[in-house]
Each structure stands twice: as C-alpha cells, then as structure tokens.
Design a protein around this motif. Sequence first.
Motif, PDB file in Angstrom:
ATOM      1  N   THR A   1      64.889  54.259  38.820  1.00  0.00           N
ATOM      2  CA  THR A   1      66.021  53.339  38.630  1.00  0.00           C
ATOM      3  C   THR A   1      67.166  54.023  37.898  1.00  0.00           C
ATOM      4  N   GLY A   2      66.927  55.228  37.389  1.00  0.00           N
ATOM      5  CA  GLY A   2      67.984  56.025  36.784  1.00  0.00           C
ATOM      6  C   GLY A   2      68.462  57.090  37.754  1.00  0.00           C
ATOM      7  N   GLY A   3      69.564  57.738  37.412  1.00  0.00           N
ATOM      8  CA  GLY A   3      70.161  58.689  38.341  1.00  0.00           C
ATOM      9  C   GLY A   3      69.933  60.146  38.006  1.00  0.00           C
ATOM     10  N   SER A   4      69.106  60.430  36.988  1.00  0.00           N
ATOM     11  CA  SER A   4      68.948  61.810  36.544  1.00  0.00           C
ATOM     12  C   SER A   4      67.489  62.250  36.622  1.00  0.00           C
TER      13      SER A   4
ATOM     14  N   ALA B   1      59.388  63.174  41.537  1.00  0.00           N
ATOM     15  CA  ALA B   1      60.772  63.574  41.817  1.00  0.00           C
ATOM     16  C   ALA B   1      61.140  64.855  41.080  1.00  0.00           C
ATOM     17  N   LYS B   2      60.518  65.055  39.923  1.00  0.00           N
ATOM     18  CA  LYS B   2      60.789  66.280  39.164  1.00  0.00           C
ATOM     19  C   LYS B   2      60.018  67.458  39.753  1.00  0.00           C
ATOM     20  N   GLN B   3      58.830  67.178  40.263  1.00  0.00           N
ATOM     21  CA  GLN B   3      58.037  68.234  40.876  1.00  0.00           C
ATOM     22  C   GLN B   3      58.565  68.619  42.251  1.00  0.00           C
ATOM     23  N   HIS B   4      59.215  67.662  42.922  1.00  0.00           N
ATOM     24  CA  HIS B   4      59.745  67.917  44.270  1.00  0.00           C
ATOM     25  C   HIS B   4      61.185  67.391  44.371  1.00  0.00           C
ATOM     26  N   PRO B   5      62.111  68.010  43.685  1.00  0.00           N
ATOM     27  CA  PRO B   5      63.504  67.541  43.730  1.00  0.00           C
ATOM     28  C   PRO B   5      64.097  67.584  45.132  1.00  0.00           C
ATOM     29  N   GLU B   6      63.527  68.413  46.007  1.00  0.00           N
ATOM     30  CA  GLU B   6      64.028  68.506  47.382  1.00  0.00           C
ATOM     31  C   GLU B   6      63.713  67.242  48.183  1.00  0.00           C
ATOM     32  N   TRP B   7      62.836  66.387  47.681  1.00  0.00           N
ATOM     33  CA  TRP B   7      62.520  65.129  48.350  1.00  0.00           C
ATOM     34  C   TRP B   7      63.509  64.021  48.019  1.00  0.00           C
ATOM     35  N   VAL B   8      64.357  64.248  47.027  1.00  0.00           N
ATOM     36  CA  VAL B   8      65.122  63.160  46.413  1.00  0.00           C
ATOM     37  C   VAL B   8      66.599  63.219  46.776  1.00  0.00           C
TER      38      VAL B   8
ATOM     39  N   LEU C   1      67.655  57.245  42.184  1.00  0.00           N
ATOM     40  CA  LEU C   1      67.075  58.345  42.935  1.00  0.00           C
ATOM     41  C   LEU C   1      66.194  57.764  44.035  1.00  0.00           C
ATOM     42  N   ILE C   2      66.417  58.212  45.268  1.00  0.00           N
ATOM     43  CA  ILE C   2      65.699  57.682  46.426  1.00  0.00           C
ATOM     44  C   ILE C   2      64.919  58.809  47.096  1.00  0.00           C
ATOM     45  N   PHE C   3      63.643  58.555  47.400  1.00  0.00           N
ATOM     46  CA  PHE C   3      62.899  59.506  48.219  1.00  0.00           C
ATOM     47  C   PHE C   3      63.460  59.477  49.630  1.00  0.00           C
TER      48      PHE C   3
END
Length: 400
Positions: A146-149, A159-166, A173-175
């Motif tokens: 729900t946050g943008g960072s 999302a932190k482990q796979h930033p390329e998914w986001v 942040l959306i997968f």
Amino acid sequence: MALRYFLSCFVLVLIFIQAGSLPNMAYAQAPSKTMSDKEKEVRAVWISTVYNIDWPSRSGLTAAAQKKEFTDMLDKLHAMGINTVFVQVRGASDAIYPSKLVTWSRSLTGKEGKSPGYDPLSFMIEETHRRGMEFHAWFNPFRASTGGSIKELPQNHPAKQHPEWVVPHDKKLIFNPGIPEARQHIIDAIMEVVENYDIDGVHLDDYFYPYGEDTFQDDRTFAIYKGSMSNKAEWRRNNINAFVQDLHQEITAEKNEIDFGISPFGIWRNSRDDSTGSDTTGNSAYDSQYADARSWIRNEWIDYIAPQLYWSIGFKPAAYEKLVDWWAKETRGTSVKLYIGHGAYKLGSNTTDWKSSDAIIRQLQLNRKYPEVRGSIFFSAKTLLNNTAGIGNRLTQFYN
C-alpha cells in the motif's frame, strides 16, 4: 429373554428410521463445520484487514484484544443471520498468519513483518466454525504494497527480493500480471493457506490490473512476453485468465471440496462497447482491469462469481436491477453460483438513494426473484456492526 430384548430394540430402531429420526446417539459427533445443503443461501460479509477497516480496529492491540474483537464481531454477525465470513488474509502481499512466502501484515502490529505472537488465521477459522459459520480466505492478488517505496519494506518481502516483478502505480506497488514468475508466486502464497488451513473457500477481490491501468507501465513486459500476440489488451486479459485457470487447477488438485470464487467490478462490459454487455455506462472490468468474468464462468474455472453491484435500484448509469438480471442470465445453465456483492458502506450518506437501509432490503427482495442468485455478500462488516441507517436491525428481521 436376550433374544426378545434384541428384537424389541430392533423394532424401536425401525420405528425411529421410518419416522425420520433417531435417538440422541448421533449428537456425540461434532456438527459439520459447513452446511451440507448445496442450495443454502449464502449470507456473508467481507471483513477487511487492510488499513484496519474492519479488524483489528487498530494496529498494536494485544493478542487477547484482537481475539475478543473478532469473537464479538462473529457473535453479532451470527445473531444478525450472517452464515459466512470472507476475511482478508492477504491485503498487500502480506499475511495474518505465519508464512514462509510473505511477511506479517502491518495491520496487526503496526510494523510490517512483526509477529503478533499467535496465529490469527487459525484462531479465526476455529471460532468461525465453532458457530457453524463458513470461513473463506480472501486474497488481494496483485497489490504488493500500500506504500510506494520498496526501500521501506522488510528484507524478506517478495517485492524487495524481486523488484523486477513490481510496477509503481498510483503511490502503491503492484505485482506485474504479465510476468509468469510473479503470477506463480501469488498462486504459491494462496496455496500455502489452502494446504495448511481448514478453510471453506478461496476468494479473490477485483484488483487484477489496477484501476487507472492506462498509466500502468508494462510496455517492456509486453515486448518480452507477448509471444505471437499483438494486441496488448488481449495479452493482459490472457495473463489474468491464465492466472485464474492455473489457480483453479491447483486448488482443485489439493482440495476439491473448497469453493473458489471472485468478486469482480460489477460491470463486465457496457452494451455500447459490446452488444452482449449490460445496459450501463460505467467502468468496465473487461476493458479496465482486464478481468474477463465471462470466460471464467463459461470455462467453469470458478465455483461462484460475486460481482460488486454497489449501485442503487434505478441508478441510471448502472442500475442494480439491470445488472442482477444480466449476471443471472450469464450464469444460467452453468455450474457457477451467483452471489451479489452489496455496497452497504454507502448507507447513511446524504444521497437520496442510500439514506435509508431500504436500499439494501429492496435489493435482497429483488434477488429472490432470480433462482440463479444464491446469496449476498455485504461490504463491509463495520457498516453492519455499527447498524448504520438501521441495517443491522433490518437484516436481522429479513433473515430471521
């Protein structure tokens, strides 16, 4: 004498069977956690955990306080006639249960990744079943945060482990649904609950491609994964269809007895864009969220559909009565059950349509004219529990 006694008992048993009843021997067994009647009317409520909308009332409560809030909520809803709860167990790639794949929800403790000291999901399921109610685990599939960072997320956050998914979108942040590995991760996270908890169903809400999708940055993903597809809209719908179909197959293989359903935005397509669509002029799930509910129904990838019909009877752009009729026809002749999502949260507003609880009661009365409509889900629990515009009292009268 022994033979005479045996024959007497045998005759008594035959009499009880013929009368349709037996002595109290069977009550030694616990009642079934679910109602076996497949034709039962679902009387349900959504219980949101994201942003602490419904439960817990605020983050940081003790485990005892969280438990009491939930059991008090169940008792009041059960007395009202509610027989099913749809509890949001994943609001944004997080969990209200110990998970190996996602982090603890901040709604519980105020800090993402921090354990509340117990397993809320296990407790909730046990208490729900204790009251003879059904528990459906509700997942928001593609919202990563729900946050943008990404920097603010815990180290073990997907999302932190796979930033390329986001994809950052609208300060969230959306997968990216176009990435097969991201879709499979979400399915794996859902299956973790299916495999480890005694739930009655898996429920997805309306967040697939995000609202305001025209600014969703997935051009590069489209270039990589489009294959032979040249139409980006069709490609996006294909991504969501593949996700729904794959999830359905995994749930069915693991626990065929539980229900899998989705609550899409209430308009599939408008008739101005598709002659087979509804007589409406609002946002279209097919064109905006790339959610093709018609395909899910016709392919029977879901057990039920619960469109969010958050408009009043007679509302010209999207009249409730027109949409119920459209969805009833869409599910007719299929195995897919139809539940209606009601916008109870609108009650008590200044608009004439929603000033009184009559708005919801009239909808329920209309639903009963359609055999395809097998129940209702109200958004959300807080409105019913607060008895806004008297809706809690009215539902108690209507159902009981």
